[in-house]
Enzyme design. Sequence first.
Site, mmCIF file in Angstrom:
data_model
loop_
_atom_site.group_PDB
_atom_site.id
_atom_site.type_symbol
_atom_site.label_atom_id
_atom_site.label_comp_id
_atom_site.label_asym_id
_atom_site.label_seq_id
_atom_site.Cartn_x
_atom_site.Cartn_y
_atom_site.Cartn_z
ATOM 1 N N LYS A 120 1.806 -10.548 -3.752
ATOM 2 C CA LYS A 120 2.723 -9.461 -3.380
ATOM 3 C C LYS A 120 4.152 -9.982 -3.249
ATOM 4 O O LYS A 120 5.102 -9.305 -3.633
ATOM 5 C CB LYS A 120 2.272 -8.821 -2.066
ATOM 6 C CG LYS A 120 0.960 -8.037 -2.208
ATOM 7 C CD LYS A 120 0.433 -7.662 -0.842
ATOM 8 C CE LYS A 120 -0.840 -6.864 -0.903
ATOM 9 N NZ LYS A 120 -1.490 -6.742 0.412
ATOM 10 N N GLY A 172 0.823 -1.220 0.000
ATOM 11 C CA GLY A 172 0.000 0.000 0.000
ATOM 12 C C GLY A 172 0.848 1.258 0.000
ATOM 13 O O GLY A 172 1.547 1.565 -0.968
HETATM 14 N N1 LIG Z 1 -8.045 -1.153 -1.072
HETATM 15 C C1 LIG Z 1 -6.770 -1.048 -0.752
HETATM 16 O O1 LIG Z 1 -6.422 -0.586 0.333
HETATM 17 C C2 LIG Z 1 -5.709 -1.486 -1.734
HETATM 18 C C3 LIG Z 1 -4.361 -1.465 -1.346
HETATM 19 C C4 LIG Z 1 -3.375 -1.810 -2.265
HETATM 20 C C5 LIG Z 1 -3.735 -2.199 -3.544
HETATM 21 N N2 LIG Z 1 -5.054 -2.257 -3.885
HETATM 22 C C6 LIG Z 1 -5.384 -2.651 -5.250
HETATM 23 O O2 LIG Z 1 -6.008 -1.539 -5.893
HETATM 24 C C7 LIG Z 1 -6.950 -1.995 -6.845
HETATM 25 C C8 LIG Z 1 -8.309 -1.362 -6.544
HETATM 26 O O3 LIG Z 1 -8.710 -1.782 -5.245
HETATM 27 P P1 LIG Z 1 -9.937 -1.105 -4.481
HETATM 28 O O4 LIG Z 1 -9.817 -1.529 -3.069
HETATM 29 O O5 LIG Z 1 -10.019 0.328 -4.814
HETATM 30 O O6 LIG Z 1 -11.146 -1.904 -5.146
HETATM 31 P P2 LIG Z 1 -12.675 -1.466 -5.201
HETATM 32 O O7 LIG Z 1 -13.006 -0.594 -4.061
HETATM 33 O O8 LIG Z 1 -13.466 -2.705 -5.435
HETATM 34 O O9 LIG Z 1 -12.713 -0.565 -6.506
HETATM 35 C C9 LIG Z 1 -12.691 -1.058 -7.816
HETATM 36 C C10 LIG Z 1 -13.632 -0.201 -8.608
HETATM 37 O O10 LIG Z 1 -13.503 -0.514 -9.991
HETATM 38 C C11 LIG Z 1 -14.809 -0.551 -10.535
HETATM 39 N N3 LIG Z 1 -14.824 -1.328 -11.751
HETATM 40 C C12 LIG Z 1 -14.884 -2.679 -11.888
HETATM 41 N N4 LIG Z 1 -14.886 -3.014 -13.198
HETATM 42 C C13 LIG Z 1 -14.839 -1.845 -13.878
HETATM 43 C C14 LIG Z 1 -14.849 -1.522 -15.253
HETATM 44 N N5 LIG Z 1 -14.911 -2.474 -16.179
HETATM 45 N N6 LIG Z 1 -14.781 -0.235 -15.609
HETATM 46 C C15 LIG Z 1 -14.732 0.748 -14.684
HETATM 47 N N7 LIG Z 1 -14.748 0.509 -13.352
HETATM 48 C C16 LIG Z 1 -14.794 -0.778 -12.959
HETATM 49 C C17 LIG Z 1 -15.652 -1.157 -9.421
HETATM 50 O O11 LIG Z 1 -17.017 -0.870 -9.624
HETATM 51 P P3 LIG Z 1 -18.127 -1.848 -8.922
HETATM 52 O O12 LIG Z 1 -17.893 -1.749 -7.454
HETATM 53 O O13 LIG Z 1 -19.397 -1.236 -9.360
HETATM 54 O O14 LIG Z 1 -17.877 -3.210 -9.472
HETATM 55 C C18 LIG Z 1 -15.090 -0.439 -8.210
HETATM 56 O O15 LIG Z 1 -15.707 0.822 -8.021
HETATM 57 C C19 LIG Z 1 -6.920 -3.519 -6.765
HETATM 58 O O16 LIG Z 1 -6.040 -4.012 -7.722
HETATM 59 C C20 LIG Z 1 -6.373 -3.780 -5.369
HETATM 60 O O17 LIG Z 1 -5.733 -5.031 -5.270
HETATM 61 C C21 LIG Z 1 -6.034 -1.907 -3.007
#
Ligand SMILES: NC(=O)c1ccc[n+]([C@@H]2O[C@H](COP(=O)([O-])OP(=O)(O)OC[C@H]3O[C@@H](n4cnc5c(N)ncnc54)[C@H](OP(=O)(O)O)[C@@H]3O)[C@@H](O)[C@H]2O)c1
Length: 423
Positions: free
Chosen positions: A202, A131
């Site tokens: 990771k 992160g």
């Molecule tokens: N969360 C963390 O703290 C964290 C930390 C490090 C890395 N990451 C990485 O960061 C990335 C995002 O994580 P996140 O936690 O932000 O996930 P998230 O909250 O689920 O956000 C993903 C977003 O992308 C949208 N989405 C899905 N398919 C799509 C498409 N075809 N076109 C446009 N938007 C689309 C989803 O919409 P819907 O909800 O409507 O499906 C959702 O709003 C992932 O790869 C994760 O592994 C996250």
Amino acid sequence: MKNVNIALIGLGTVGSGVYKTIAMQKSNIEHKEGLILNLKKVLALEYTIDIPEALKAKDFEHDIIEDKSIDIVIELIGGVHPAKEFILAALGAGKTVVTANKELMARHWPELNAAAKKNGAGLYFEASVGGGIPIIRTIWDSLQANEITSVMGIINGTTNYILTRMEEEKESFESVLGEAQRLGMAEANPKSDLEGLDAMYKLSILSSMAFHARVPIEYIYCEGITGITQEDIAYGQELGYTLKLLAIGKKSGNTIEARVHPTMIPVTHPLASVRGAFNAVFLHGNIVGDIMLYGRGAGDMQTASAVVSDVIYAAGREKHRYTTFYNEDKVSAELSFENNWESEFFLRIIAQDSPGVLAKIASVFGSHNVSIASVMQKGQSKDSVPLIFITHKAKEISVKRAVDDIKYIPEVLGVANIIRVEN
Ligand SMILES: NC(=O)c1ccc[n+]([C@@H]2O[C@H](COP(=O)([O-])OP(=O)(O)OC[C@H]3O[C@@H](n4cnc5c(N)ncnc54)[C@H](OP(=O)(O)O)[C@@H]3O)[C@@H](O)[C@H]2O)c1
């Protein structure tokens, strides 16, 4: 002043954090970096935060790929599909990509890297590990003088939160998991975290960067925390250990070992103080010695810090930077992966409390070249008592074979758990 046009795909947790960070830090970044971060388009399925109509992309191809003015595409939708197709299309159009997508990077790194190189575009992924902890560029930009021989990380906040609560509250795995889900510390479907898959993706990225050799997930041993009980944690504590889900990579000569599993570490180890949802990476470089980076491994703004930093790094480069692993395009004959590594072990064996049982178990260990460092018997009951063994360093296969034989000792009722120990 340089103008950088950006498209953001995905407006979930991290995407919203990136949107807010760019808005909050825009003028600061202009002043410090001489860069104007200009968010031109945002592609989302649902716009959960208030953004101007003009920013909303209607169509990926038309509004992002065909817009030649867009320099950098930030992918934050997660998962493999359609994230991979979006990224390949962006790279194919010569646009630099910044992503936090560990699963995609771990599974398809060579293909993405080749597409980036072919098109002279950049591919940056600082946020995919730890992160907000700047570990990737610390390895890339600040530890070049070193050969890194080991990385050890607590790189999954959910499991570290659960193990910390089990230790502090003396509660069962199931009850702490339920609480973590209620508090939003664990997902409704926590499989990827609990079974170690998130940490495995990771570790693949982290150890590849550290060892300058790609470490595919197929070569990573992976065991999660679902088999951990309150007893294991409590007995470990009595012996001076704390239990963590560790991601471990070691390189000795041309041999690499990579593994994710619950691990007992001494309470004096620097990683033992990493509690709750915090993450840390502890590594050893042959010149610098030991280093530990500590911080929040997840969260909207924490992860956005790494994503926006990648955008600034990419925008400031004359030429993009690519990994040059020993085994970049093909398997390298000079490199091998070890799966029979050596470590110490914690074993919890349930046995009848009858004379000679300890000697019988010790003799089986001895016959497999596993020597015992300490034994602890808890309580006295004819029917069943837990015996806790800590071994000296032994090969994985020797311990497994010893355990198979120990199960046949008539007084042994079962081997309740085997947990590796790192010092
Ligand atoms: N969360 C963390 O703290 C964290 C930390 C490090 C890395 N990451 C990485 O960061 C990335 C995002 O994580 P996140 O936690 O932000 O996930 P998230 O909250 O689920 O956000 C993903 C977003 O992308 C949208 N989405 C899905 N398919 C799509 C498409 N075809 N076109 C446009 N938007 C689309 C989803 O919409 P819907 O909800 O409507 O499906 C959702 O709003 C992932 O790869 C994760 O592994 C996250």
